[in-house]
Design an enzyme around this catalytic site. Sequence first.
Site, short mmCIF file in Angstrom:
data_model
loop_
_atom_site.label_atom_id
_atom_site.label_comp_id
_atom_site.label_asym_id
_atom_site.label_seq_id
_atom_site.Cartn_x
_atom_site.Cartn_y
_atom_site.Cartn_z
CG ASN A 26 -5.72 5.17 10.05
OD1 ASN A 26 -4.56 4.31 10.18
ND2 ASN A 26 -6.03 6.17 10.89
CG HIS A 54 -1.90 7.12 9.77
ND1 HIS A 54 -0.85 8.02 9.34
CD2 HIS A 54 -2.69 7.43 8.76
CE1 HIS A 54 -0.88 8.40 8.09
NE2 HIS A 54 -2.23 8.26 7.72
CG ASP A 59 -1.83 5.38 3.22
OD1 ASP A 59 -1.82 5.29 1.74
OD2 ASP A 59 -2.70 5.83 3.88
CG HIS A 111 -1.99 0.95 1.23
ND1 HIS A 111 -3.40 0.88 1.93
CD2 HIS A 111 -2.21 2.17 0.66
CE1 HIS A 111 -4.12 1.81 1.60
NE2 HIS A 111 -3.14 2.69 0.96
#
Length: 391
Positions: free
Chosen positions: A230, A262, A285, A63
């Site tokens: 999240n 996060h 991310d 990701h």
Amino acid sequence: MIAQVVHAHRILTPHEELHDRVIVIQDDRITAIGHRDEIQVPADARDIVARDTIVVPGFVDIHIHGAGGHDVMEATPKALSTVSDRVARHGTTSMLATTVSAPPEETCRSLAGIAAYIASPENRPSRHRSTAEILGIHLEGPFISSARRGVHPESALEAPSIPLLQKFLTAASGTARILTLAPELPGALELIDSAVNDGLVVAIGHTDATYEQTQVAIGRGAKHAVHVFNAMRPFTHRDTGVIGAVLTHADVTAEIIADGVHVDSPAVEILMASKGCDRVILVSDGIAATGMPDGDYHLGAIEVRVSKGVARNAEGRLAGSTLTLDRAVSNMVQLNVSLIDAIRMATLNPARRLGLAGKKGVIAVGADADLVFLNQDLTVAGVMTRGVGPE
Ligand SMILES: [Zn+2]
């Protein structure tokens, strides 16, 4: 054939920890591992001595949106090679280029560009260029919840549609690997069936699903959850929601963005306690700002401001991260996770999730020669991508 021999003091394979072994590499593969006196080492092999470092497999990031000032949605060879080269410095040796929700034509253009890059020689390290290999594409959206969209543009969200997914898969020419969707949306279950049938990993994410809705989706084959906690309906004791289902279903793997921003530490500990170290996957991310100074960047078409390494959109919502997986591993160790378990979460677990066990994310005979040499403080001392490097 180019032969190389790594003389390693400490190896985390990460099935196990080995001491004082040699790793023999022919071209881009590992061909032998063993004690110095039991291995036939080619006479003209290049020696790499790893006396003071810890040798671990290259990290697999499933990701990631960008790095080095570029976003994968740009989908040009320049953008994609910049992202791949940049993250390789931090130990990521393979990755899924991850899209954000965008108008369908734009998404298709990006998918086609990424697919062309994946098929091109630029997606392979060459003599003097260590680079992460793009293994495929993670489609994050557009079939996600408006209520939990994070920074994905409202206007780009789509109702689950099998024809639209087929359009994406055609544009991606067989390189799509993960589809993130919100299972509570009308038509999502049929979309899960279709995606599973096409061999995709279906991921639950950006979702307001209840426990029951998530349970049904898991039963239909959605076995992965993106950036858990999240962009998800919050957990409470009488409405445990998507988080309750993800935490209690053993066959679901869970991504976590372990950047200290996060998700708070106790939440990471809860995730570890309920999923165990074989089901948690560290992801970055990461966005274009990764490896870059604070300033203004884009995530897809979304404007993002990065301050002290934290990326937010104009409304102040978190917009991806500037995390790299070397730091994610180190952050997990700070939470008292053992190093070998933290390494597993960045290597073996994501490789397994993609069906690449034995090829990626492991130091084993037959695996790609993707190695990271970690200093004792867990910073990256050197990286080998498919037999290329360290410098
Ligand atoms: Zn997201």
